[in-house]
Motif scaffolding. Structure first.
Motif, PDB file in Angstrom:
ATOM      1  N   ILE A 253       0.848  -1.179   0.000  1.00  0.00           N
ATOM      2  CA  ILE A 253       0.000   0.000   0.000  1.00  0.00           C
ATOM      3  C   ILE A 253       0.894   1.243   0.000  1.00  0.00           C
ATOM      4  O   ILE A 253       1.867   1.334   0.752  1.00  0.00           O
ATOM      5  CB  ILE A 253      -0.940   0.004   1.224  1.00  0.00           C
ATOM      6  CG1 ILE A 253      -1.832  -1.244   1.203  1.00  0.00           C
ATOM      7  CG2 ILE A 253      -1.785   1.280   1.246  1.00  0.00           C
ATOM      8  CD1 ILE A 253      -2.690  -1.409  -0.036  1.00  0.00           C
ATOM      9  N   ASP A 266      -2.369  -0.402  -3.986  1.00  0.00           N
ATOM     10  CA  ASP A 266      -3.616   0.362  -4.043  1.00  0.00           C
ATOM     11  C   ASP A 266      -3.918   0.806  -5.467  1.00  0.00           C
ATOM     12  O   ASP A 266      -5.059   0.687  -5.946  1.00  0.00           O
ATOM     13  CB  ASP A 266      -3.559   1.560  -3.091  1.00  0.00           C
ATOM     14  CG  ASP A 266      -2.258   2.335  -3.182  1.00  0.00           C
ATOM     15  OD1 ASP A 266      -2.306   3.540  -3.485  1.00  0.00           O
ATOM     16  OD2 ASP A 266      -1.180   1.745  -2.968  1.00  0.00           O
ATOM     17  N   LEU A 285     -11.012   1.202   0.221  1.00  0.00           N
ATOM     18  CA  LEU A 285      -9.605   1.309  -0.161  1.00  0.00           C
ATOM     19  C   LEU A 285      -8.980   2.605   0.347  1.00  0.00           C
ATOM     20  O   LEU A 285      -7.828   2.625   0.796  1.00  0.00           O
ATOM     21  CB  LEU A 285      -9.458   1.197  -1.679  1.00  0.00           C
ATOM     22  CG  LEU A 285      -8.039   1.044  -2.225  1.00  0.00           C
ATOM     23  CD1 LEU A 285      -7.275  -0.076  -1.539  1.00  0.00           C
ATOM     24  CD2 LEU A 285      -8.075   0.813  -3.737  1.00  0.00           C
TER      25      LEU A 285
END
Length: 406
Positions: A253, A266, A285
């Motif tokens: 991420i 992401d 998210l």
């Protein structure tokens, strides 16, 4: 949204790339990510929060630590595995290890203690530059490979054999190590762009090499792709790896990781959703990105795609007017796409209209109405005068204060 309001050159006309198949996603934030020298190693409570949010966003597997690093790593991995087990999460745990018994045995022990399988990701340097520096030879590497896989499979755990710096490794070396791992029962091979060297052509060449080797051996061994961002190519490389037919792609991420980091998981999720490769609900998210940034003391650049502060924020009159007109048609998706290639609402975000030196009356009226003020001319004039006399966006506190002046 009305049909035919967007002509999509991404889908119309000739296509030079093969179609993408559905792919599994593997998160490295809690292991490779926190190896970044600028990242804070999160507390176990924050790691649990991140793990739960990864699960909510449909990430298939996560590397949750390297138990061989010491007692804290062992305890964190154990707690995370217990949470997956006890909370019924869908995400599957994995743990990293060198091809050494001291790293592999703690993973086996945690799995036995928790009664839950942990995938072993055992890594070994394989490039000629590494062999030269370390004084290693291929015989040593083959023995380490075979012994590591045997140990992991003796505990009936899933096993992935990871060659560090695969994209700079000699085919002769890979032709010795890959079959050795497969013969001992490895379930997966992980192809690594450890130093961010690969271009899309290099990705295709390496993946096809590995696929042909597996096909010749007549096995069902899976292929993972693990990339880094040193040349800024990790995201396109990951997409190319999927086109080339890998089974699983790794990332972190926000792309946190050693040096300039890993593939941004992401953004990979965003692109796979937009391409129709996955159908995950990604409305959480944005929360996951914020959680990782907070837990690792990471500053998200304001212009970071989708999740940066400015991703869906405009103070330009022409742009804002178009967004407002779309919103007033009662069509949030139209508003999302009129000045954006990404629908903000799909990823837990929304369009933001700001007031600054480039603002028009539409910006001001929209802000007034959204914040419960009258859009009478006196209010519009007051905010317009303030906006045109500044060199930056006016923050909400300043706007509220202006409207409360006598």
């Amino acid at each position: 949204m009305e049909k035919n309001v967007i002509y999509d050159w991404n889908q119309m006309g000739d296509v030079h790339s093969p179609p993408m198949s559905k792919v599994s996603l593997f998160d490295e934030t809690l292991r490779d990510g926190i190896q970044c020298p600028s990242a804070t190693d999160p507390s176990i409570d924050k790691k649990l929060e991140i793990l739960r949010l990864l699960d909510k966003n449909g990430v298939d597997s996560a590397d949750i630590g390297l138990p061989g690093a010491g007692p804290r790593a062992v305890e964190d991995v154990r707690i995370l595995v217990e949470a997956i087990r006890d909370e019924g999460m869908s995400i599957r745990p994995a743990a990293a290890a060198r091809t050494h018994p001291n790293d592999i045995k703690p993973i086996i022990e945690i799995s036995q203690q928790t009664g839950f399988p942990i995938e072993i990701y055992a890594f070994l340097g394989s490039s000629p530059i590494r062999l030269y520096t370390e004084g290693w030879d291929e015989s040593r590497l083959e023995k380490l490979t075979r012994d590591a896989v045997k140990l992991g499979k003796s505990a009936n755990l899933p096993f992935c054999f990871v060659t560090e710096d695969t994209v700079r490794s000699n085919p002769q070396t890979l032709n010795r190590l890959f079959p050795a791992a497969i013969e001992e029962g490895a379930d997966r091979l992980c192809l690594c762009d450890t130093v961010g060297h690969a271009t899309p052509n290099g990705v295709f060449n390496l993946v096809y090499f590995a696929k042909n080797l597996i096909r010749a051996m007549g096995t069902e061994t899976k292929i993972d792709w693990h990339g880094h961002s040193d040349r800024g190519l990790s995201l396109p490389n990951a997409l190319n790896a999927i086109e080339a037919g890998v089974d699983r792609v790794h990332g972190t991420i926000l792309g946190i990781g050693e040096r300039v980091g890993n593939t941004n998981l992401d953004l990979l999720l965003v692109n796979l959703k937009l391409l129709g490769v996955i159908d995950n609900d990604l409305s959480f998210l944005s929360k996951l990105v914020d959680s990782v940034a907070h837990a690792t003391d990471w500053t998200v650049p304001v212009n970071y795609p989708v999740f940066g502060r400015d991703a869906f924020r405009t103070g330009t009159g022409v742009h804002a007017a178009a967004v407002i007109k779309a919103l007033r048609k009662g069509d949030p998706l139209l508003a999302d796409l009129i000045y954006s290639g990404v629908p903000a609402s799909w990823f837990g975000k929304e369009q933001e209209i700001e007031i600054g030196p480039m603002a028009g009356n539409s910006n001001i009226i929209y802000w007034l109405e959204k914040n419960g003020y009258s859009s009478e001319e006196a209010n519009v004039q007051r905010l317009r005068q303030a906006a045109k006399s500044t060199d930056r966006i006016l923050e909400s506190d300043a706007l509220h204060a202006l409207l409360k002046e006598d």
